[in-house]
Design an enzyme around this catalytic site. Structure first.
Site, PDB file in Angstrom:
ATOM      1  N   LYS A  12      -3.263  30.384 -73.691  1.00 11.41           N
ATOM      2  CA  LYS A  12      -2.587  31.644 -73.339  1.00 11.41           C
ATOM      3  C   LYS A  12      -1.171  31.631 -73.933  1.00 11.41           C
ATOM      4  O   LYS A  12      -0.950  31.002 -74.975  1.00 11.41           O
ATOM      5  CB  LYS A  12      -2.599  31.856 -71.819  1.00 11.41           C
ATOM      6  CG  LYS A  12      -4.024  31.700 -71.247  1.00 11.41           C
ATOM      7  CD  LYS A  12      -4.168  32.160 -69.838  1.00 11.41           C
ATOM      8  CE  LYS A  12      -5.605  31.946 -69.386  1.00 11.41           C
ATOM      9  NZ  LYS A  12      -5.869  32.423 -68.041  1.00 11.41           N
ATOM     10  N   GLU A 101      -7.750  39.176 -69.235  1.00 10.01           N
ATOM     11  CA  GLU A 101      -6.339  39.574 -69.319  1.00 10.01           C
ATOM     12  C   GLU A 101      -6.149  40.647 -70.393  1.00 10.01           C
ATOM     13  O   GLU A 101      -5.329  41.552 -70.237  1.00 10.01           O
ATOM     14  CB  GLU A 101      -5.466  38.327 -69.589  1.00 10.01           C
ATOM     15  CG  GLU A 101      -5.370  37.451 -68.339  1.00 10.01           C
ATOM     16  CD  GLU A 101      -5.158  35.971 -68.609  1.00 10.01           C
ATOM     17  OE1 GLU A 101      -4.769  35.586 -69.723  1.00 10.01           O
ATOM     18  OE2 GLU A 101      -5.394  35.179 -67.670  1.00 10.01           O
TER      19      GLU A 101
END
Ligand code: PGA
Length: 254
Positions: A12, A101
């Site tokens: 991420k 996400e």
């Protein structure tokens, strides 16, 4: 058909260049030839670190992937976007598409996810397409319908044959980064459902398809998850940032 497990680390938007170097060095030192033969380790750093990580991985069996790519094939006037071809050029073999996400925070629809999946394959990358229900949807008994719609959006658009060179990751949204992992039985049920959906169109492709579990995978719970018949590895976020933890997860699969 035996499916070689895949353990993918999704960093991420974390870490500095120096921390990334330390992590990669520790993973290189910790992965054995036997481990690499039994399972594939894949690292998905942020875009800007890809060339550096590629260099640090030279001569190691660890594979490189990206966290996202443009939904447009080829090149063009798409400010801020990164193409699949560019990812290939810096050594990526895989790319994550449709992470929850991306869907929740950046408005990616099933149609965008399907376009990214196809752009990835057009560039010669293996897409890891993420699907998963929210807690609200699970509690409303909608898990299967949500997963079914997310998987069908890609299968209908790309065709089932495309799944001979793709990976699916089941990531229940309520388990991502929460420390609340799905139980092995809960995950297995959805994994079997996903494989069944693909099998309804092509049994051979379904038998060879890797379905990863993601959502608070840790060293301590990896073994019981990977022991399930339809769980072929993991997509690991937080625990992939610590070499010892990620290696423990990798060993649970290898
Ligand atoms: P987590 O994230 O392991 O930190 O829960 C998984 C993911 O989002 O891919």
């Amino acid at each position: 058909m035996t499916r070689k497990p895949l353990i993918a680390g999704n960093w991420k938007m974390n870490g500095s260049l120096a921390e990334s170097r330390q992590l990669v060095d520790a993973l290189r030192a910790g992965i054995t030839a036997g481990g690499a033969a039994a399972a594939t380790m894949l690292l998905c750093p942020p875009f800007v670190y890809l060339p550096a990580v590629q260099g640090w991985l030279q001569g190691s069996p660890i594979a490189l992937g990206a966290q996202d790519l443009a939904d447009k094939p080829g090149s063009g006037a798409y400010t801020g976007e990164v193409s699949g071809q560019m990812l290939r050029e810096v050594g990526c073999s895989h790319v994550i598409v449709g992470h929850s996400e991306r869907r929740a925070l950046y408005g990616e629809t099933d149609a965008v996810v399907a376009a990214k999946f196809k752009a990835a394959q057009a560039a010669g990358l293996v897409p890891i397409v993420c699907v998963g229900e929210t807690l609200e949807q699970r509690e409303a008994g909608q898990t299967r319908s949500v997963i079914s719609a997310q998987v069908a959006a890609v299968v209908d658009s790309a065709g089932v044959q495309a799944f001979s060179k793709a990976v699916i990751a089941y990531e229940p949204v309520w388990a991502i980064g929460t420390g609340r992992t799905a139980t092995p039985d809960q995950a297995q049920e959805v994994h079997a459902f996903i494989r069944g959906m693909v099998a309804a169109r092509d049994a051979t492709i379904a038998a060879g398809l890797r379905v990863l579990y993601g959502g608070s995978v840790k060293g301590a719970n990896a073994r019981s998850l990977f022991a399930m018949a339809d769980i072929d590895g993991g997509l690991v976020g937080g625990a992939s940032l610590t070499a010892a933890e990620f290696l423990e997860i990798f060993r649970a699969a290898a």
